[in-house]
Design a protein around this motif. Structure first.
Motif, PDB file in Angstrom:
ATOM      1  N   ILE A   1     -71.823 -33.809 -10.360  1.00  0.00           N
ATOM      2  CA  ILE A   1     -71.452 -32.137 -10.464  1.00  0.00           C
ATOM      3  C   ILE A   1     -69.824 -33.343 -11.380  1.00  0.00           C
ATOM      4  CG2 ILE A   1     -69.822 -30.254  -9.666  1.00  0.00           C
ATOM      5  CD1 ILE A   1     -73.278 -30.598  -9.269  1.00  0.00           C
ATOM      6  N   ASN A   2     -69.692 -31.776 -12.580  1.00  0.00           N
ATOM      7  CA  ASN A   2     -68.351 -32.099 -13.693  1.00  0.00           C
ATOM      8  C   ASN A   2     -68.377 -31.088 -13.724  1.00  0.00           C
ATOM      9  OD1 ASN A   2     -69.575 -35.466 -14.539  1.00  0.00           O
ATOM     10  ND2 ASN A   2     -71.728 -34.098 -14.966  1.00  0.00           N
ATOM     11  N   ALA A   3     -66.712 -31.401 -14.134  1.00  0.00           N
ATOM     12  CA  ALA A   3     -66.066 -29.856 -14.377  1.00  0.00           C
ATOM     13  C   ALA A   3     -66.264 -29.452 -15.578  1.00  0.00           C
ATOM     14  CB  ALA A   3     -64.391 -31.012 -14.931  1.00  0.00           C
ATOM     15  N   ILE A   4     -66.586 -28.000 -16.099  1.00  0.00           N
ATOM     16  CA  ILE A   4     -66.947 -28.098 -17.176  1.00  0.00           C
ATOM     17  C   ILE A   4     -65.410 -26.676 -17.903  1.00  0.00           C
ATOM     18  CG2 ILE A   4     -69.247 -28.022 -17.166  1.00  0.00           C
ATOM     19  CD1 ILE A   4     -69.294 -25.611 -15.970  1.00  0.00           C
ATOM     20  N   SER A   5     -65.542 -27.029 -19.173  1.00  0.00           N
ATOM     21  CA  SER A   5     -64.856 -26.195 -20.300  1.00  0.00           C
ATOM     22  C   SER A   5     -64.875 -25.500 -21.338  1.00  0.00           C
ATOM     23  CB  SER A   5     -62.939 -26.653 -20.580  1.00  0.00           C
ATOM     24  OG  SER A   5     -63.623 -27.575 -21.485  1.00  0.00           O
ATOM     25  N   GLU A   6     -64.729 -25.045 -21.567  1.00  0.00           N
ATOM     26  CA  GLU A   6     -64.776 -24.195 -23.273  1.00  0.00           C
ATOM     27  C   GLU A   6     -64.813 -25.814 -24.344  1.00  0.00           C
ATOM     28  OE1 GLU A   6     -61.668 -23.424 -21.735  1.00  0.00           O
ATOM     29  OE2 GLU A   6     -62.835 -21.256 -21.155  1.00  0.00           O
TER      30      GLU A   6
ATOM     31  N   PRO B   1     -72.130 -30.793  -0.551  1.00  0.00           N
ATOM     32  CA  PRO B   1     -71.474 -31.533  -1.076  1.00  0.00           C
ATOM     33  C   PRO B   1     -70.902 -32.701  -0.416  1.00  0.00           C
ATOM     34  CG  PRO B   1     -70.714 -29.082  -0.017  1.00  0.00           C
ATOM     35  CD  PRO B   1     -72.124 -29.846   0.885  1.00  0.00           C
ATOM     36  N   ASN B   2     -70.014 -33.551  -1.533  1.00  0.00           N
ATOM     37  CA  ASN B   2     -69.546 -34.523  -1.784  1.00  0.00           C
ATOM     38  C   ASN B   2     -68.182 -34.884  -2.803  1.00  0.00           C
ATOM     39  OD1 ASN B   2     -67.747 -37.073  -1.114  1.00  0.00           O
ATOM     40  ND2 ASN B   2     -69.681 -38.808  -1.366  1.00  0.00           N
ATOM     41  N   LEU B   3     -67.329 -33.715  -2.974  1.00  0.00           N
ATOM     42  CA  LEU B   3     -66.559 -32.936  -3.638  1.00  0.00           C
ATOM     43  C   LEU B   3     -65.404 -33.226  -4.144  1.00  0.00           C
ATOM     44  CD1 LEU B   3     -68.765 -30.040  -4.588  1.00  0.00           C
ATOM     45  CD2 LEU B   3     -68.888 -31.770  -5.293  1.00  0.00           C
ATOM     46  N   LYS B   4     -64.643 -33.473  -4.969  1.00  0.00           N
ATOM     47  CA  LYS B   4     -63.487 -33.641  -4.407  1.00  0.00           C
ATOM     48  C   LYS B   4     -62.538 -33.277  -5.845  1.00  0.00           C
ATOM     49  CE  LYS B   4     -62.978 -38.408  -6.136  1.00  0.00           C
ATOM     50  NZ  LYS B   4     -64.532 -38.508  -7.356  1.00  0.00           N
ATOM     51  N   GLY B   5     -61.093 -32.357  -5.953  1.00  0.00           N
ATOM     52  CA  GLY B   5     -61.262 -32.568  -7.822  1.00  0.00           C
ATOM     53  C   GLY B   5     -60.690 -30.867  -7.679  1.00  0.00           C
TER      54      GLY B   5
ATOM     55  N   VAL C   1     -76.939 -26.604 -11.794  1.00  0.00           N
ATOM     56  CA  VAL C   1     -75.777 -25.956 -10.608  1.00  0.00           C
ATOM     57  C   VAL C   1     -74.357 -25.639 -11.111  1.00  0.00           C
ATOM     58  CG1 VAL C   1     -75.259 -26.185  -8.214  1.00  0.00           C
ATOM     59  CG2 VAL C   1     -77.189 -27.192  -8.756  1.00  0.00           C
ATOM     60  N   ILE C   2     -74.360 -24.690 -10.412  1.00  0.00           N
ATOM     61  CA  ILE C   2     -72.786 -23.857 -11.153  1.00  0.00           C
ATOM     62  C   ILE C   2     -71.579 -23.521  -9.607  1.00  0.00           C
ATOM     63  CG2 ILE C   2     -71.498 -22.425 -12.549  1.00  0.00           C
ATOM     64  CD1 ILE C   2     -72.994 -23.884 -15.010  1.00  0.00           C
ATOM     65  N   ILE C   3     -70.044 -23.857 -10.086  1.00  0.00           N
ATOM     66  CA  ILE C   3     -69.103 -23.606  -9.062  1.00  0.00           C
ATOM     67  C   ILE C   3     -68.622 -22.691 -10.275  1.00  0.00           C
ATOM     68  CG2 ILE C   3     -67.676 -24.448  -7.683  1.00  0.00           C
ATOM     69  CD1 ILE C   3     -69.627 -26.910  -7.245  1.00  0.00           C
TER      70      ILE C   3
ATOM     71  N   ALA D   1     -65.230 -16.895 -14.065  1.00  0.00           N
ATOM     72  CA  ALA D   1     -65.656 -18.744 -14.704  1.00  0.00           C
ATOM     73  C   ALA D   1     -66.134 -19.572 -14.013  1.00  0.00           C
ATOM     74  CB  ALA D   1     -64.456 -19.333 -16.338  1.00  0.00           C
ATOM     75  N   ARG D   2     -67.308 -20.610 -15.129  1.00  0.00           N
ATOM     76  CA  ARG D   2     -67.833 -21.707 -14.513  1.00  0.00           C
ATOM     77  C   ARG D   2     -66.611 -22.686 -14.654  1.00  0.00           C
ATOM     78  NH1 ARG D   2     -73.315 -19.942 -17.594  1.00  0.00           N
ATOM     79  NH2 ARG D   2     -73.782 -17.707 -16.130  1.00  0.00           N
ATOM     80  N   ILE D   3     -66.812 -23.513 -13.843  1.00  0.00           N
ATOM     81  CA  ILE D   3     -65.443 -24.286 -13.383  1.00  0.00           C
ATOM     82  C   ILE D   3     -66.644 -26.052 -13.248  1.00  0.00           C
ATOM     83  CG2 ILE D   3     -63.781 -23.413 -12.629  1.00  0.00           C
ATOM     84  CD1 ILE D   3     -64.183 -24.478  -9.779  1.00  0.00           C
ATOM     85  N   ALA D   4     -67.478 -25.857 -12.381  1.00  0.00           N
ATOM     86  CA  ALA D   4     -67.923 -27.310 -12.087  1.00  0.00           C
ATOM     87  C   ALA D   4     -69.446 -26.912 -12.363  1.00  0.00           C
ATOM     88  CB  ALA D   4     -67.823 -27.310 -11.118  1.00  0.00           C
ATOM     89  N   CYS D   5     -70.368 -27.656 -12.775  1.00  0.00           N
ATOM     90  CA  CYS D   5     -71.725 -27.933 -12.869  1.00  0.00           C
ATOM     91  C   CYS D   5     -72.605 -29.319 -12.971  1.00  0.00           C
ATOM     92  CB  CYS D   5     -72.615 -27.498 -14.773  1.00  0.00           C
ATOM     93  SG  CYS D   5     -73.373 -27.528 -15.479  1.00  0.00           S
ATOM     94  N   GLY D   6     -73.668 -29.278 -12.294  1.00  0.00           N
ATOM     95  CA  GLY D   6     -74.658 -30.432 -12.271  1.00  0.00           C
ATOM     96  C   GLY D   6     -75.792 -30.502 -12.444  1.00  0.00           C
TER      97      GLY D   6
END
Length: 173
Positions: free
Chosen positions: A27-32, A55-59, A144-146, A165-170
């Protein structure tokens, strides 16, 4: 010796098959601007009661976040109304039956609804979730979107649960 060799092969194949229905998704952070740094992983596996999401997510920002399977297998930004939007290339929520309804993971609406994801005060999430209407095979090739905000599993007062808004995706490959 042949029996021992056959037993070792059987054990090896059983081990491979035990993990065949499990995928780890970065899962990666996403932005414009596009796809950013990794924020961790989620592990997806089938169970008799549905899809287990570990999940094993941080930040990530503290609080409850909408969490969905989206229609397309992309985390890229895309243009909407003349403006780049984070993760828009993932399309809408996964809805293979074309229900057009947002009713949550236990409802009979679209299949893209996962249980809401909670990020703890330290920015991590490790609590397993269950999506009872999904299997891993259903979501291969999808994103997969957070989302930035929580999800009320309704289309009112805001569409698609108010996730924002969509902030993270894998990508589930």
């Amino acid at each position: 010796m042949k029996i021992r060799h056959a037993l070792m092969i059987t054990l090896l194949l059983a081990s491979i098959n035990a993990h065949a229905d499990e995928k780890t998704v970065t899962i990666n952070a996403i932005s414009e601007a596009g796809v950013g740094m990794s924020v961790g992983t989620i592990t997806l596996s089938d169970s008799p009661k549905g899809l287990v999401v570990k999940p094993n997510l941080k930040g990530l920002p503290t609080g409850v976040h909408g969490f969905h399977i989206h229609d397309q297998g992309s985390c890229d930004s895309a243009l909407k109304d003349g403006k780049m939007v984070a993760g828009l290339a993932a399309g809408g929520h996964f809805d293979p039956s074309k229900t057009g309804m947002h009713e949550g993971p236990d409802g009979m609406g679209h299949m893209g609804d996962l249980p809401a994801l909670t990020i703890e005060a330290d920015g991590t999430s490790t609590a397993s979730l269950l999506a009872p209407h999904l299997k891993l095979a259903d979501i291969l090739g999808h994103a997969v979107i957070i989302h930035e905000n929580g999800d009320n599993y309704s289309d009112t007062p805001k569409p698609l649960g108010g996730g924002g808004a969509r902030i993270a995706c894998g990508l589930v490959n």
